[in-house]
Every structure is written in C-alpha cells, then in structure tokens.
Design a protein around this motif. Structure first.
Motif, PDB file in Angstrom:
ATOM      1  N   THR A  66      -8.077   5.244 -10.628  1.00 50.09           N
ATOM      2  CA  THR A  66      -8.671   4.032 -10.064  1.00 50.09           C
ATOM      3  C   THR A  66      -8.290   2.783 -10.859  1.00 50.09           C
ATOM      4  OG1 THR A  66     -10.534   5.311  -9.238  1.00 50.09           O
ATOM      5  CG2 THR A  66     -10.830   2.938  -9.358  1.00 50.09           C
ATOM      6  N   VAL A  67      -8.409   2.824 -12.173  1.00 44.92           N
ATOM      7  CA  VAL A  67      -8.117   1.651 -13.004  1.00 44.92           C
ATOM      8  C   VAL A  67      -6.646   1.293 -12.912  1.00 44.92           C
ATOM      9  CG1 VAL A  67      -8.107   0.740 -15.355  1.00 44.92           C
ATOM     10  CG2 VAL A  67     -10.051   2.094 -14.549  1.00 44.92           C
ATOM     11  N   SER A  68      -5.773   2.266 -12.974  1.00 41.30           N
ATOM     12  CA  SER A  68      -4.336   1.964 -12.881  1.00 41.30           C
ATOM     13  C   SER A  68      -3.970   1.436 -11.499  1.00 41.30           C
ATOM     14  CB  SER A  68      -3.495   3.191 -13.234  1.00 41.30           C
ATOM     15  OG  SER A  68      -3.666   4.212 -12.281  1.00 41.30           O
ATOM     16  N   GLN A  69      -4.642   1.925 -10.460  1.00 40.21           N
ATOM     17  CA  GLN A  69      -4.391   1.418  -9.109  1.00 40.21           C
ATOM     18  C   GLN A  69      -4.814  -0.042  -8.991  1.00 40.21           C
ATOM     19  OE1 GLN A  69      -2.272   3.051  -7.485  1.00 40.21           O
ATOM     20  NE2 GLN A  69      -3.296   4.173  -5.898  1.00 40.21           N
ATOM     21  N   ILE A  70      -5.951  -0.384  -9.555  1.00 32.80           N
ATOM     22  CA  ILE A  70      -6.413  -1.773  -9.506  1.00 32.80           C
ATOM     23  C   ILE A  70      -5.428  -2.681 -10.236  1.00 32.80           C
ATOM     24  CG2 ILE A  70      -8.231  -3.354 -10.294  1.00 32.80           C
ATOM     25  CD1 ILE A  70     -10.219  -1.059  -9.682  1.00 32.80           C
ATOM     26  N   LEU A  71      -4.924  -2.229 -11.374  1.00 36.24           N
ATOM     27  CA  LEU A  71      -3.911  -3.016 -12.098  1.00 36.24           C
ATOM     28  C   LEU A  71      -2.617  -3.104 -11.307  1.00 36.24           C
ATOM     29  CD1 LEU A  71      -4.505  -1.722 -15.737  1.00 36.24           C
ATOM     30  CD2 LEU A  71      -5.180  -3.931 -14.760  1.00 36.24           C
ATOM     31  N   SER A  72      -2.266  -2.034 -10.622  1.00 36.20           N
ATOM     32  CA  SER A  72      -1.055  -2.048  -9.793  1.00 36.20           C
ATOM     33  C   SER A  72      -1.186  -3.029  -8.635  1.00 36.20           C
ATOM     34  CB  SER A  72      -0.767  -0.646  -9.253  1.00 36.20           C
ATOM     35  OG  SER A  72      -0.457   0.234 -10.291  1.00 36.20           O
ATOM     36  N   ILE A  73      -2.378  -3.124  -8.079  1.00 35.14           N
ATOM     37  CA  ILE A  73      -2.597  -4.066  -6.971  1.00 35.14           C
ATOM     38  C   ILE A  73      -2.304  -5.487  -7.435  1.00 35.14           C
ATOM     39  CG2 ILE A  73      -4.406  -5.127  -5.537  1.00 35.14           C
ATOM     40  CD1 ILE A  73      -5.622  -2.296  -5.289  1.00 35.14           C
ATOM     41  N   ALA A  74      -2.734  -5.805  -8.639  1.00 38.46           N
ATOM     42  CA  ALA A  74      -2.566  -7.169  -9.164  1.00 38.46           C
ATOM     43  C   ALA A  74      -1.127  -7.482  -9.528  1.00 38.46           C
ATOM     44  CB  ALA A  74      -3.470  -7.368 -10.376  1.00 38.46           C
ATOM     45  N   THR A  75      -0.274  -6.467  -9.633  1.00 38.95           N
ATOM     46  CA  THR A  75       1.107  -6.712 -10.059  1.00 38.95           C
ATOM     47  C   THR A  75       2.160  -6.308  -9.025  1.00 38.95           C
ATOM     48  OG1 THR A  75       1.173  -4.554 -11.167  1.00 38.95           O
ATOM     49  CG2 THR A  75       0.500  -6.462 -12.493  1.00 38.95           C
ATOM     50  N   THR A  76       1.740  -5.850  -7.871  1.00 36.53           N
ATOM     51  CA  THR A  76       2.693  -5.462  -6.828  1.00 36.53           C
ATOM     52  C   THR A  76       3.064  -6.697  -6.004  1.00 36.53           C
ATOM     53  OG1 THR A  76       1.704  -3.254  -6.724  1.00 36.53           O
ATOM     54  CG2 THR A  76       3.057  -3.936  -4.848  1.00 36.53           C
ATOM     55  N   PRO A  77       4.343  -7.082  -6.014  1.00 37.19           N
ATOM     56  CA  PRO A  77       4.758  -8.319  -5.324  1.00 37.19           C
ATOM     57  C   PRO A  77       4.405  -8.343  -3.838  1.00 37.19           C
ATOM     58  CG  PRO A  77       6.545  -7.484  -6.691  1.00 37.19           C
ATOM     59  CD  PRO A  77       5.457  -6.451  -6.710  1.00 37.19           C
ATOM     60  N   ALA A  90       0.826  -1.202   0.000  1.00 42.96           N
ATOM     61  CA  ALA A  90       0.000   0.000   0.000  1.00 42.96           C
ATOM     62  C   ALA A  90       0.862   1.254   0.000  1.00 42.96           C
ATOM     63  CB  ALA A  90      -0.937  -0.009   1.207  1.00 42.96           C
ATOM     64  N   LEU A  91       1.988   1.201   0.716  1.00 45.61           N
ATOM     65  CA  LEU A  91       2.893   2.350   0.714  1.00 45.61           C
ATOM     66  C   LEU A  91       3.462   2.590  -0.680  1.00 45.61           C
ATOM     67  CD1 LEU A  91       4.770   1.801   4.105  1.00 45.61           C
ATOM     68  CD2 LEU A  91       3.075   3.572   3.562  1.00 45.61           C
ATOM     69  N   LYS A  92       3.687   1.520  -1.435  1.00 42.64           N
ATOM     70  CA  LYS A  92       4.167   1.653  -2.810  1.00 42.64           C
ATOM     71  C   LYS A  92       3.109   2.262  -3.725  1.00 42.64           C
ATOM     72  CE  LYS A  92       7.699  -1.672  -3.978  1.00 42.64           C
ATOM     73  NZ  LYS A  92       7.973  -2.889  -4.750  1.00 42.64           N
ATOM     74  N   LEU A  93       1.847   1.905  -3.482  1.00 38.85           N
ATOM     75  CA  LEU A  93       0.769   2.370  -4.355  1.00 38.85           C
ATOM     76  C   LEU A  93       0.509   3.861  -4.227  1.00 38.85           C
ATOM     77  CD1 LEU A  93      -1.989  -0.384  -4.056  1.00 38.85           C
ATOM     78  CD2 LEU A  93      -0.438   0.029  -5.963  1.00 38.85           C
ATOM     79  N   GLY A  94       0.579   4.371  -3.034  1.00 38.33           N
ATOM     80  CA  GLY A  94       0.226   5.762  -2.820  1.00 38.33           C
ATOM     81  C   GLY A  94      -1.276   5.924  -2.663  1.00 38.33           C
ATOM     82  N   SER A  95      -1.727   7.148  -2.708  1.00 38.55           N
ATOM     83  CA  SER A  95      -3.145   7.449  -2.483  1.00 38.55           C
ATOM     84  C   SER A  95      -3.982   7.162  -3.719  1.00 38.55           C
ATOM     85  CB  SER A  95      -3.314   8.911  -2.097  1.00 38.55           C
ATOM     86  OG  SER A  95      -2.688   9.157  -0.872  1.00 38.55           O
ATOM     87  N   LEU A  96      -5.183   6.721  -3.462  1.00 38.16           N
ATOM     88  CA  LEU A  96      -6.141   6.461  -4.530  1.00 38.16           C
ATOM     89  C   LEU A  96      -6.995   7.705  -4.737  1.00 38.16           C
ATOM     90  CD1 LEU A  96      -7.512   4.339  -6.399  1.00 38.16           C
ATOM     91  CD2 LEU A  96      -9.039   3.855  -4.501  1.00 38.16           C
ATOM     92  N   ASN A  97      -7.171   8.075  -5.997  1.00 34.32           N
ATOM     93  CA  ASN A  97      -8.095   9.167  -6.314  1.00 34.32           C
ATOM     94  C   ASN A  97      -8.887   8.768  -7.552  1.00 34.32           C
ATOM     95  OD1 ASN A  97      -6.604  10.035  -8.697  1.00 34.32           O
ATOM     96  ND2 ASN A  97      -5.117  10.914  -7.280  1.00 34.32           N
ATOM     97  N   PRO A  98     -10.000   9.435  -7.801  1.00 37.02           N
ATOM     98  CA  PRO A  98     -10.881   9.014  -8.899  1.00 37.02           C
ATOM     99  C   PRO A  98     -10.197   8.951 -10.269  1.00 37.02           C
ATOM    100  CG  PRO A  98     -11.996  10.618  -7.521  1.00 37.02           C
ATOM    101  CD  PRO A  98     -10.573  10.544  -7.037  1.00 37.02           C
TER     102      PRO A  98
END
Length: 122
Positions: A38-49, A27-35
C-alpha cells in the motif's frame, strides 16, 4: 447554448476524457494493490507521469466546467458533462479493447438522447 458555451463544454468533456485515459495508463503501470504494498503504491501514484498527467487533465476539465457554470444553468451543464461517460466507453473499446455489451450501448444511447433533450432550444 452559444458557441462559446459549447466550446467550454467540449473543453471540459475532452479534458476529463483525457484525464481518464492517462489515469488508466498509469493504473496499468501500477498493477494490483494489495495490503503488503500500500505505501509503495501511494508513492508510485505520486511519481507516475501518466497519473500526474491524468490529474492535470482533470484539473483543466474542472476549470473549463467552472467557467461554463458562470454562463450556463447547472440544470444544463450538469447533464451535458455526462457525455464523458459516452466517450470513456468508446475510448475503452477502441484503445483498451474493452467489450461493449448491448445493455451498455442502450444505456449510452439514453445518455446521448438525454443530453440532446436537455440542451435543445426551441
């Protein structure tokens, strides 16, 4: 609670705490979610080790908990896994340098006392 049952409980708690650790790192790698992202964050979740490791740890913790439930009453197993909260707060303090207010320490002491009372055998 037998030694094997205690070991399953411990495995479940440790795996869940490890899951929280890796999810926090991810979550620290992802940073804050904003509108707008959203789509890039969801893709990042699936690829963050770290996030995948965290989810895997949660899966292992769930398996250990299911095995524990085959041997122990839910009225004992359920409250006992609340120790995850205690270890999560300690991990937040020692690893992520999060403060622990006095009220949270009092709450944690209630959790530990409650678990002791629940698993206590005469």
């Amino acid at each position: 609670m037998s030694l094997q049952e205690f070991f399953l409980l411990l495995m479940s708690v440790i795996a869940s705490v490890a899951g929280q650790f890796f999810l926090k790192l991810g979550a620290l790698k992802l940073g804050s979610l904003n509108p707008g992202n959203t789509v890039s964050q969801i893709l990042s979740i699936a690829t963050t080790p770290e996030l995948l490791a965290g989810l895997s740890c949660y899966g292992l913790g769930a398996l250990a908990y299911i095995l524990l439930l085959t041997r122990v009453n839910l009225s004992i197993a359920g409250p006992s896994v609340s120790l995850v909260y205690v270890f999560s707060v300690l991990m937040g303090y020692f690893i992520f340098r999060e403060p622990i207010p006095m009220t949270r320490l009092v709450g944690l002491s209630f959790i530990v006392s409650g678990v002791i009372l629940v698993i206590w055998q005469k």
